[in-house]
Design an enzyme around this catalytic site. Structure first.
Site, PDB file in Angstrom:
ATOM      1  N   GLY A  23      24.766 125.182 116.913  1.00 36.81           N
ATOM      2  CA  GLY A  23      23.535 124.416 116.994  1.00 36.81           C
ATOM      3  C   GLY A  23      23.702 123.204 116.106  1.00 36.81           C
ATOM      4  O   GLY A  23      23.767 123.326 114.892  1.00 36.81           O
ATOM      5  N   HIS A  24      23.846 122.049 116.721  1.00 33.84           N
ATOM      6  CA  HIS A  24      24.048 120.840 115.933  1.00 33.84           C
ATOM      7  C   HIS A  24      22.777 119.999 115.961  1.00 33.84           C
ATOM      8  O   HIS A  24      22.322 119.591 117.015  1.00 33.84           O
ATOM      9  CB  HIS A  24      25.252 120.049 116.462  1.00 33.84           C
ATOM     10  CG  HIS A  24      26.546 120.718 116.115  1.00 33.84           C
ATOM     11  ND1 HIS A  24      27.764 120.303 116.590  1.00 33.84           N
ATOM     12  CD2 HIS A  24      26.803 121.779 115.319  1.00 33.84           C
ATOM     13  CE1 HIS A  24      28.711 121.089 116.087  1.00 33.84           C
ATOM     14  NE2 HIS A  24      28.151 121.992 115.323  1.00 33.84           N
ATOM     15  N   GLN A  74      30.741 126.113 114.154  1.00 35.18           N
ATOM     16  CA  GLN A  74      30.832 127.207 113.164  1.00 35.18           C
ATOM     17  C   GLN A  74      31.582 126.711 111.914  1.00 35.18           C
ATOM     18  O   GLN A  74      31.511 125.537 111.616  1.00 35.18           O
ATOM     19  CB  GLN A  74      31.485 128.462 113.773  1.00 35.18           C
ATOM     20  CG  GLN A  74      30.597 129.165 114.802  1.00 35.18           C
ATOM     21  CD  GLN A  74      30.718 128.603 116.197  1.00 35.18           C
ATOM     22  OE1 GLN A  74      31.805 128.351 116.667  1.00 35.18           O
ATOM     23  NE2 GLN A  74      29.606 128.378 116.864  1.00 35.18           N
ATOM     24  N   ASP A  89      26.792 125.754 109.899  1.00 33.32           N
ATOM     25  CA  ASP A  89      25.530 125.092 109.517  1.00 33.32           C
ATOM     26  C   ASP A  89      25.683 124.160 108.329  1.00 33.32           C
ATOM     27  O   ASP A  89      24.749 123.969 107.553  1.00 33.32           O
ATOM     28  CB  ASP A  89      24.436 126.134 109.200  1.00 33.32           C
ATOM     29  CG  ASP A  89      24.303 127.159 110.293  1.00 33.32           C
ATOM     30  OD1 ASP A  89      24.304 126.750 111.452  1.00 33.32           O
ATOM     31  OD2 ASP A  89      24.225 128.360 109.984  1.00 33.32           O
ATOM     32  N   GLU A  90      26.854 123.547 108.176  1.00 35.13           N
ATOM     33  CA  GLU A  90      27.082 122.677 107.017  1.00 35.13           C
ATOM     34  C   GLU A  90      26.488 121.287 107.199  1.00 35.13           C
ATOM     35  O   GLU A  90      26.422 120.512 106.247  1.00 35.13           O
ATOM     36  CB  GLU A  90      28.597 122.532 106.756  1.00 35.13           C
ATOM     37  CG  GLU A  90      29.312 123.826 106.397  1.00 35.13           C
ATOM     38  CD  GLU A  90      29.900 124.501 107.625  1.00 35.13           C
ATOM     39  OE1 GLU A  90      29.587 124.080 108.762  1.00 35.13           O
ATOM     40  OE2 GLU A  90      30.672 125.464 107.460  1.00 35.13           O
ATOM     41  N   ARG A 101      16.791 132.303 113.086  1.00 30.15           N
ATOM     42  CA  ARG A 101      16.843 133.292 111.994  1.00 30.15           C
ATOM     43  C   ARG A 101      16.857 132.600 110.632  1.00 30.15           C
ATOM     44  O   ARG A 101      17.513 131.560 110.479  1.00 30.15           O
ATOM     45  CB  ARG A 101      18.139 134.121 112.094  1.00 30.15           C
ATOM     46  CG  ARG A 101      18.130 135.113 113.215  1.00 30.15           C
ATOM     47  CD  ARG A 101      19.433 135.899 113.256  1.00 30.15           C
ATOM     48  NE  ARG A 101      20.565 135.103 113.690  1.00 30.15           N
ATOM     49  CZ  ARG A 101      21.804 135.554 113.794  1.00 30.15           C
ATOM     50  NH1 ARG A 101      22.085 136.796 113.443  1.00 30.15           N
ATOM     51  NH2 ARG A 101      22.768 134.780 114.217  1.00 30.15           N
ATOM     52  N   SER A 141      23.322 117.590 102.136  1.00 32.85           N
ATOM     53  CA  SER A 141      22.062 118.164 101.634  1.00 32.85           C
ATOM     54  C   SER A 141      22.002 118.251 100.112  1.00 32.85           C
ATOM     55  O   SER A 141      21.439 119.213  99.567  1.00 32.85           O
ATOM     56  CB  SER A 141      21.826 119.556 102.233  1.00 32.85           C
ATOM     57  OG  SER A 141      21.787 119.492 103.630  1.00 32.85           O
ATOM     58  N   ARG A 145      18.248 131.662 107.184  1.00 30.10           N
ATOM     59  CA  ARG A 145      19.616 131.744 106.671  1.00 30.10           C
ATOM     60  C   ARG A 145      19.601 132.302 105.252  1.00 30.10           C
ATOM     61  O   ARG A 145      18.677 132.033 104.488  1.00 30.10           O
ATOM     62  CB  ARG A 145      20.260 130.356 106.667  1.00 30.10           C
ATOM     63  CG  ARG A 145      20.410 129.782 108.054  1.00 30.10           C
ATOM     64  CD  ARG A 145      21.006 128.376 108.025  1.00 30.10           C
ATOM     65  NE  ARG A 145      21.035 127.828 109.377  1.00 30.10           N
ATOM     66  CZ  ARG A 145      20.787 126.553 109.678  1.00 30.10           C
ATOM     67  NH1 ARG A 145      20.533 125.683 108.726  1.00 30.10           N
ATOM     68  NH2 ARG A 145      20.828 126.144 110.923  1.00 30.10           N
ATOM     69  N   SER A 148      25.578 113.241 101.630  1.00 34.08           N
ATOM     70  CA  SER A 148      24.347 113.093 102.407  1.00 34.08           C
ATOM     71  C   SER A 148      23.160 113.547 101.566  1.00 34.08           C
ATOM     72  O   SER A 148      23.186 114.592 100.930  1.00 34.08           O
ATOM     73  CB  SER A 148      24.443 113.942 103.672  1.00 34.08           C
ATOM     74  OG  SER A 148      23.199 113.973 104.317  1.00 34.08           O
ATOM     75  N   ARG A 158      42.781 138.641 129.878  1.00 37.77           N
ATOM     76  CA  ARG A 158      43.090 138.068 131.198  1.00 37.77           C
ATOM     77  C   ARG A 158      42.136 138.548 132.286  1.00 37.77           C
ATOM     78  O   ARG A 158      42.487 138.750 133.427  1.00 37.77           O
ATOM     79  CB  ARG A 158      44.557 138.327 131.570  1.00 37.77           C
ATOM     80  CG  ARG A 158      45.472 137.494 130.693  1.00 37.77           C
ATOM     81  CD  ARG A 158      46.783 138.089 130.440  1.00 37.77           C
ATOM     82  NE  ARG A 158      46.672 139.338 129.723  1.00 37.77           N
ATOM     83  CZ  ARG A 158      47.705 139.983 129.204  1.00 37.77           C
ATOM     84  NH1 ARG A 158      48.912 139.500 129.348  1.00 37.77           N
ATOM     85  NH2 ARG A 158      47.539 141.108 128.557  1.00 37.77           N
ATOM     86  N   LYS A 190      27.477 119.508 110.254  1.00 41.86           N
ATOM     87  CA  LYS A 190      28.526 118.832 111.037  1.00 41.86           C
ATOM     88  C   LYS A 190      27.928 117.908 112.095  1.00 41.86           C
ATOM     89  O   LYS A 190      28.503 116.886 112.417  1.00 41.86           O
ATOM     90  CB  LYS A 190      29.437 119.863 111.716  1.00 41.86           C
ATOM     91  CG  LYS A 190      30.227 120.710 110.739  1.00 41.86           C
ATOM     92  CD  LYS A 190      31.104 121.708 111.463  1.00 41.86           C
ATOM     93  CE  LYS A 190      30.333 122.761 112.207  1.00 41.86           C
ATOM     94  NZ  LYS A 190      29.509 123.659 111.389  1.00 41.86           N
ATOM     95  N   GLY A 191      26.753 118.297 112.625  1.00 44.76           N
ATOM     96  CA  GLY A 191      26.111 117.488 113.662  1.00 44.76           C
ATOM     97  C   GLY A 191      25.843 116.081 113.155  1.00 44.76           C
ATOM     98  O   GLY A 191      26.125 115.098 113.824  1.00 44.76           O
TER      99      GLY A 191
END
Ligand code: IMP
Length: 420
Positions: free
Chosen positions: A40-41, A224, A13-14, A303, A331, A305, A413, A143, A16-17
């Site tokens: 989740g991006h 992730q 959740d940094e 949820r 952020s 964070r 950002s 396998r 990345k999206g």
């Protein structure tokens, strides 16, 4: 930009999206190489918010080809849902190709994910997203997995499931007292998914090799974060894939010498969803303030964070494990308006100062952060475009982070929009 890998340097959740979307505008190929729809991006374009879980965020660039590599675990229903959702909003999309070697999340994986979590009970839960990720990767290693290639041939799928299903059903029935899955129903459902996926299935590794040889710009979109990596994260409170830069090679199907740069993404503070130690966590009003201002609620599960100060021990560790070429700091605006800001430079554990992340989560859980305190800054002027326009205190904060994590900060950002 030849080939660039984007990785999370914290617990996911940094942002990345947003970084992927920014760089994807210039990329020819965008690749997801690990994880699944646990990710989740979020991308904001012209005020419109897009939430993608499985399809690469690069899909919003109609000129780019998006690849879902062999290292990803795929829930076919999610692929269809996301494509239909984008189509319904009139988005012009690039091409999407899926590796036949990628593993498929089956309904018993989702069910087992939830049952295993319940079985762990309070205090021992991992806090998974419940999407079947862990059980699917476990079957891959054992396998016992179903791969995308298996879905394309109904007879082969039936044969494969005839081998695998008795194991899965035995666990469901004997360990959890649940009814098992019926073979023919699964074959029907998943062969139909195979029929719908077939036009997108291609040798993504061969495609990638060719693209790199032709000098096309390739972006690897990590999901992730380093601290959730199955080898390097805060085990066992991790996901089940390789979320570090090495994962791009294995999960994209490309030799490591063909990767040029690794861009780490960190938030200007720290968040974590799910369980596990988090030394700089703020269980107070300040933590709540960061959560509300940063809208820190999970993209996948909704949820809340857990929030805390920037942990330079964590990001320095990530800089080393990933061999970071640079860091994108996200952020920063969320911290505006605070009188002072803190950065954890080391940990104190039973009287000793640790500057490296301990391997044992029990030790990490006992670590106390050692903080540097810096002056805060006021609200940013709107529409700033360069670091030089930031208040001097914010510039100092960025420089201090860069020094502590031993990596240059190359992107900052200050708001959700692409240009900011
Ligand atoms: P799983 O990946 O669903 O097995 O969950 C394992 C751990 O990784 C849990 O703590 C999840 O909350 C966390 N996790 C998985 N995906 C993400 C993500 O995209 N962002 C943040 N945390 C994640």
């Amino acid at each position: 930009m030849p080939s660039v890998v984007i990785v999370g340097t914290q617990w996911g959740d940094e942002g990345k999206g947003k970084v992927t979307d920014l760089l994807a505008a210039r990329a020819d190929v965008v690749v997801r190489y690990q994880g699944g729809n646990n990710a989740g991006h979020t991308v904001t374009v012209d005020g419109e918010v897009f939430k993608l879980h499985l399809i690469p965020a690069g899909i919003l660039n109609p000129r780019a080809t998006c690849l879902i590599g062999n290292g990803v675990v795929i829930d076919p229903v999610v692929v269809f849902q996301e494509l239909e959702g984008l189509r319904a909003r009139g988005i012009r999309m690039g091409e999407l190709l899926i590796s036949p070697r990628a593993h498929v999340i089956m309904p018993y994986h989702r069910l087992l994910d939830q049952l295993e979590e319940e079985e762990r009970g309070a205090g021992k839960k991992i806090g998974t997203t419940g999407r079947g990720i862990g059980p699917c990767y476990a079957d891959k290693a054992a396998r016992l997995g179903i791969r995308v290639a298996d879905l394309l041939d109904r007879a082969a799928l039936r044969e494969r499931l005839q081998q695998i299903l008795p194991f899965k059903n035995a666990v469901l029935e004997k360990v959890y007292g649940r009814p098992g899955f019926e073979l023919e129903a699964l074959v029907e459902e998943y062969a139909e998914y195979g029929r719908r996926l077939a036009p997108m299935v291609a040798d993504t590794s061969a495609y990638l090799y060719q693209a790199v040889r032709e000098g096309r710009k390739v972006l690897f979109e990590g999901a992730q974060g380093t601290l959730l990596d199955v080898d390097h994260g805060t085990y066992p409170f991790v996901t089940s894939s390789s979320a570090t830069a090495g994962g791009a090679s294995v999960g994209g199907g490309i030799g490591p010498t063909l990767l040029d740069k690794v861009l780490g993404v960190a938030k200007a503070y720290t968040t974590r969803v799910g369980e596990g130690p988090f030394p700089t966590e703020l269980c107070n009003e300040l933590g709540d303030r960061i959560r509300e201002r940063g809208r820190e609620y999970g993209t996948t599960t909704g949820r809340p964070r857990r929030c805390g100060w920037f942990d330079a021990v964590v990001v320095r560790y990530a800089a080393r494990i990933n061999g970071l070429s640079g860091l994108a700091l996200m952020s920063l605006d969320v911290l505006s308006g605070l009188e002072v800001v803190r950065i954890c430079r080391a940990y104190r554990h039973r009287g000793r100062v640790l500057s490296d992340l301990p391997a044992d989560v029990r030790v990490l859980a006992e670590c106390e952060p050692v903080y540097d305190e810096l002056p805060g800054w006021g609200e940013f002027p709107p529409k700033i475009k360069s670091v030089a326009e930031l208040p001097p205190q914010a510039q100092r904060y960025i420089e201090h982070i860069s020094t502590l994590v031993e990596a240059p900060v190359v992107i900052v950002s200050v708001a959700p929009e692409r240009q900011q």
